[in-house]
Design a protein around this motif. Sequence first.
Motif, short mmCIF file in Angstrom:
data_model
loop_
_atom_site.label_atom_id
_atom_site.label_comp_id
_atom_site.label_asym_id
_atom_site.label_seq_id
_atom_site.Cartn_x
_atom_site.Cartn_y
_atom_site.Cartn_z
N PHE A 179 0.76 -1.15 0.01
CA PHE A 179 -0.12 0.10 -0.07
C PHE A 179 1.00 1.29 0.04
N ARG A 180 1.98 1.41 0.94
CA ARG A 180 2.61 2.52 0.91
C ARG A 180 3.33 2.82 -0.32
N PRO A 181 4.07 1.92 -0.89
CA PRO A 181 4.62 2.46 -2.40
C PRO A 181 3.53 2.79 -3.38
N LEU A 182 2.43 2.13 -3.39
CA LEU A 182 1.37 2.59 -4.32
C LEU A 182 0.82 4.16 -3.98
N LEU A 183 0.66 4.28 -2.57
CA LEU A 183 0.24 5.55 -2.34
C LEU A 183 1.11 6.50 -2.72
N LEU A 184 2.31 6.38 -2.45
CA LEU A 184 3.44 7.62 -2.57
C LEU A 184 3.50 7.75 -4.34
N GLY A 185 3.47 6.44 -4.73
CA GLY A 185 3.84 6.74 -6.51
C GLY A 185 2.45 7.35 -6.95
N SER A 186 1.32 7.03 -6.65
CA SER A 186 0.20 7.63 -7.00
C SER A 186 0.04 9.20 -6.61
N LEU A 187 0.52 9.57 -5.66
CA LEU A 187 0.55 11.06 -5.18
C LEU A 187 1.47 11.93 -6.03
N ALA A 188 2.59 11.19 -6.42
CA ALA A 188 3.58 11.65 -7.08
C ALA A 188 3.19 11.81 -8.35
N GLU A 246 8.22 -5.86 -28.45
CA GLU A 246 8.45 -5.81 -27.02
C GLU A 246 7.16 -5.79 -25.96
N PRO A 247 7.27 -6.25 -25.01
CA PRO A 247 6.17 -6.11 -23.94
C PRO A 247 5.83 -4.73 -23.68
N ALA A 248 4.97 -4.33 -23.25
CA ALA A 248 4.75 -2.93 -22.61
C ALA A 248 4.94 -2.81 -21.35
N LEU A 292 8.76 10.11 -17.41
CA LEU A 292 9.83 9.89 -16.77
C LEU A 292 9.47 9.04 -15.49
N LEU A 293 8.62 9.64 -14.62
CA LEU A 293 8.15 9.46 -13.36
C LEU A 293 7.49 7.87 -13.52
N ILE A 294 6.56 7.79 -14.37
CA ILE A 294 5.82 6.82 -14.81
C ILE A 294 6.64 5.51 -15.30
N GLY A 295 7.47 5.86 -16.09
CA GLY A 295 8.50 4.70 -16.62
C GLY A 295 9.22 4.27 -15.20
N TRP A 296 9.64 4.89 -14.21
CA TRP A 296 10.36 4.33 -13.24
C TRP A 296 9.41 3.57 -12.04
N LEU A 297 8.15 4.14 -12.18
CA LEU A 297 7.13 3.38 -11.08
C LEU A 297 6.55 2.19 -11.62
N CYS A 298 6.49 2.08 -12.98
CA CYS A 298 5.80 0.97 -13.52
C CYS A 298 6.64 -0.26 -13.54
N ARG A 299 7.83 -0.14 -13.23
CA ARG A 299 8.83 -1.29 -13.14
C ARG A 299 8.70 -1.78 -11.69
N ARG A 300 8.24 -0.97 -10.78
CA ARG A 300 7.94 -1.33 -9.39
C ARG A 300 6.54 -1.75 -8.98
N LEU A 301 5.48 -0.91 -9.60
CA LEU A 301 4.03 -0.96 -9.22
C LEU A 301 3.47 -1.73 -10.09
N ASP A 302 2.01 -2.00 -9.95
CA ASP A 302 1.18 -2.56 -10.91
C ASP A 302 0.68 -1.31 -11.57
#
Length: 295
Positions: A65-74, A293-295, A165-175
Amino acid sequence: MKSRTWQADGLLMVTAIIWGLAFVAQRASMEHIGPFVFNSARFALGCLSLLPLLWWRRNGPAQPFRPLLLGSLAAGTLLFAGSSLQQIGLVYTTAANAGFITGLYIVMVPILALFWRHKTDAYTWIGAFVSLVGLFMLSMTDQWTLAYGDLLELIGALFWAGHVLLIGWLCRRLDPIRLALGQFLVCTLLSLGAALLWEQFDLQALSNVWVPIGYAGILSVGVAYTLQVVAQRHAPAAHAAIILSLESVFAALGGWLLLDESLGTRGLLGCAIMLSGMLISQLPVMRDRSRPEPA
């Protein structure tokens, strides 16, 4: 494999058309409601449109939950900044200008990546210079200043580039689906708060633009996002770079056909030069990543 590639290219073309025409919907709505009211309604619909996808993936791996919350906020904050500047800018400029200037985020992404010590090749700098020449021809006034609405779109493009750039970084870590829903929700709440502070909610005015809001919220956010994810599983990166760059072209065509907007000879030439700059900046992608390549 060829048939899958053709199908993927077709889906990407539909995505570019939907996103391009969304500028027309956004521009038309500004005659009746404020930018923040529009964005709050648009992204609220975007949240609802992703709920079926989230339910379909309900049995997927659990997400902390915490990484998803912080990623969503940013991500949601950057999305709010970019979409707000874009929407306010559309009060003062055309759908065509907004589409082409927003498209400059393609050039800005690798330049901003320098702050993270990523290498930027010569094609990016050449593309950036060519795009600036096109921007000069498209947006410069007789007083040698950048038109106000176009300036807002240009600042917004910086936020779109940061968001990419942020989404590219977050998508490797979050659903990605949960992240998309989270950022849309944050953007909805921020837009709603801004609307309550600076604008008025008029139910009659909202009812007058329910079609543009529905288009921008459901088709542009929900459907096009899904089509892009599906298509890029099988589309070569070179195809995706070229086809999605056509979003700005469809914005110009939509503004001409549906809003009776006219760019003039200098504006058309500026748009053509900007599109060339965007494509030049993508030449390394087209050269080095021509396989699916995969999305």
